[in-house]
Write a protein that holds these residues in place. Sequence first.
Motif, PDB file in Angstrom:
ATOM      1  N   ALA A   1      -8.212  18.359  21.929  1.00  0.00           N
ATOM      2  CA  ALA A   1      -9.053  17.371  20.974  1.00  0.00           C
ATOM      3  C   ALA A   1      -8.721  15.885  21.050  1.00  0.00           C
ATOM      4  CB  ALA A   1      -8.808  17.955  19.596  1.00  0.00           C
ATOM      5  N   ALA A   2      -7.787  15.731  21.849  1.00  0.00           N
ATOM      6  CA  ALA A   2      -7.102  14.318  22.211  1.00  0.00           C
ATOM      7  C   ALA A   2      -7.922  13.679  23.087  1.00  0.00           C
ATOM      8  CB  ALA A   2      -5.619  14.158  22.512  1.00  0.00           C
ATOM      9  N   ASP A   3      -8.094  12.068  22.675  1.00  0.00           N
ATOM     10  CA  ASP A   3      -8.468  11.448  23.839  1.00  0.00           C
ATOM     11  C   ASP A   3      -7.647  10.754  24.894  1.00  0.00           C
ATOM     12  OD1 ASP A   3     -11.473  11.238  22.453  1.00  0.00           O
ATOM     13  OD2 ASP A   3     -10.271  10.760  20.760  1.00  0.00           O
ATOM     14  N   HIS A   4      -6.293  10.905  24.378  1.00  0.00           N
ATOM     15  CA  HIS A   4      -5.309  10.417  25.528  1.00  0.00           C
ATOM     16  C   HIS A   4      -3.973  10.943  24.858  1.00  0.00           C
ATOM     17  CE1 HIS A   4      -4.020   6.848  27.765  1.00  0.00           C
ATOM     18  NE2 HIS A   4      -3.053   7.186  27.316  1.00  0.00           N
ATOM     19  N   LEU A   5      -3.201  10.989  25.931  1.00  0.00           N
ATOM     20  CA  LEU A   5      -1.747  11.660  25.813  1.00  0.00           C
ATOM     21  C   LEU A   5      -1.045  10.539  26.380  1.00  0.00           C
ATOM     22  CD1 LEU A   5       0.571  13.771  24.929  1.00  0.00           C
ATOM     23  CD2 LEU A   5      -0.009  14.635  27.542  1.00  0.00           C
ATOM     24  N   HIS A   6      -0.148  10.023  25.377  1.00  0.00           N
ATOM     25  CA  HIS A   6       1.045   8.932  25.949  1.00  0.00           C
ATOM     26  C   HIS A   6       2.475   9.618  26.072  1.00  0.00           C
ATOM     27  CE1 HIS A   6       2.660   5.157  26.817  1.00  0.00           C
ATOM     28  NE2 HIS A   6       3.411   5.067  25.618  1.00  0.00           N
TER      29      HIS A   6
ATOM     30  N   ASP B   1      -8.682  17.536  31.128  1.00  0.00           N
ATOM     31  CA  ASP B   1      -9.206  16.247  31.571  1.00  0.00           C
ATOM     32  C   ASP B   1      -8.827  15.374  30.254  1.00  0.00           C
ATOM     33  OD1 ASP B   1     -10.608  16.980  33.883  1.00  0.00           O
ATOM     34  OD2 ASP B   1     -12.231  17.996  32.514  1.00  0.00           O
ATOM     35  N   VAL B   2      -7.614  15.403  29.909  1.00  0.00           N
ATOM     36  CA  VAL B   2      -7.104  14.366  28.875  1.00  0.00           C
ATOM     37  C   VAL B   2      -6.468  13.201  29.681  1.00  0.00           C
ATOM     38  CG1 VAL B   2      -5.623  13.834  26.808  1.00  0.00           C
ATOM     39  CG2 VAL B   2      -7.037  16.052  27.107  1.00  0.00           C
ATOM     40  N   PRO B   3      -6.983  11.884  29.616  1.00  0.00           N
ATOM     41  CA  PRO B   3      -6.014  10.861  30.252  1.00  0.00           C
ATOM     42  C   PRO B   3      -4.688  10.922  29.846  1.00  0.00           C
ATOM     43  CG  PRO B   3      -8.237  10.082  29.648  1.00  0.00           C
ATOM     44  CD  PRO B   3      -8.086  11.371  28.808  1.00  0.00           C
ATOM     45  N   VAL B   4      -3.756  10.762  30.741  1.00  0.00           N
ATOM     46  CA  VAL B   4      -2.230  10.586  30.544  1.00  0.00           C
ATOM     47  C   VAL B   4      -1.826   9.226  30.738  1.00  0.00           C
ATOM     48  CG1 VAL B   4      -0.242  11.688  30.600  1.00  0.00           C
ATOM     49  CG2 VAL B   4      -2.245  13.160  30.914  1.00  0.00           C
ATOM     50  N   SER B   5      -0.812   8.551  29.975  1.00  0.00           N
ATOM     51  CA  SER B   5       0.072   7.518  30.367  1.00  0.00           C
ATOM     52  C   SER B   5       1.422   7.828  30.252  1.00  0.00           C
ATOM     53  CB  SER B   5      -0.478   6.272  29.593  1.00  0.00           C
ATOM     54  OG  SER B   5      -0.403   6.595  28.164  1.00  0.00           O
ATOM     55  N   PHE B   6       2.237   7.361  31.050  1.00  0.00           N
ATOM     56  CA  PHE B   6       3.697   7.557  30.877  1.00  0.00           C
ATOM     57  C   PHE B   6       4.695   6.211  31.130  1.00  0.00           C
ATOM     58  CE2 PHE B   6       7.109   9.871  33.275  1.00  0.00           C
ATOM     59  CZ  PHE B   6       7.954  10.276  32.095  1.00  0.00           C
TER      60      PHE B   6
END
Length: 287
Positions: A129-134, A154-159
């Motif tokens: 349900a998330a739009d982004h994972l950081h 298909d959830v965009p991820v930043s690190f």
Amino acid sequence: MPRVICAGHLNWDVTLRVDALPSPDGEVTVDSRRRGGGGSAANVANGLSDLDVDASLLGSVGEDEHGYVARDELAENGVDVSNVVVTGELETTTKYIVVEPSGEVMVLGCPGANEAFTAADLPDSELAAADHLHLTSQDPETARRLAERARELDVPVSFDPGRRIDDRGYGPALTTVDYLFLNDREAALALDAFDLAEQTLVLKHGPEGAEIRRGDERTAHPGYPIDAVDTTGAGDAFAAGFIAALADGGSDQRALAVGNACGALASKVPGARTTLTWEEIRAFIGE
């Protein structure tokens, strides 16, 4: 409202301001002391909530006063802390942050509970349900698994791996995520050690601003000249602003402008967190 999950450290910070660092076998006087919740993931989640993003935190604390206060501070600011793991086996991690007059910092960390959580502590339904994972600094296997699960959904991820990028086996996670936040030192290490051709690099240059590298494309922003008081948490504030602007449909240039503004605003006040508002950001960047 976009929903962003932040995964990583939730700490108890003790910030000590000094005139200068002591020489070996020397002593200096602590001018002021501040205590409160910290940790990169928690700081970013707090900043996102300030900026009208539905922010959730995956992390862990001890079953002690510092852990409960750190978690309650976030909840009072609107961060969803239902996925913060509370363990009775370890105490809440404490970080001692020493700040010089220039605003530069030195960090002393005590081992604790901030890596007691695992990827399995985040339900599939919430990640989907998330739009982004950081992701921020955390156990490398947890980071890798979270990044892989997000990619499957298909959830965009930043690190933002942080200052320990060179001594923690982050390679599999670094090459799985979409956005990689790095300062100059971290970028020099990562670009030399890993093939990051598929990642969008968000490079933080401190007072010189930031840039995005996407393949051969470059987008840069010069930043904002300020007199820094305390750079603790400035990178986390940058990430919060950058992600919030992207989630709002902003361009790369706007994401950099907002991120740099948030980092500058955080550097103007003591402590790891400052209250971020769109009104103040727009005024700062001249909108």
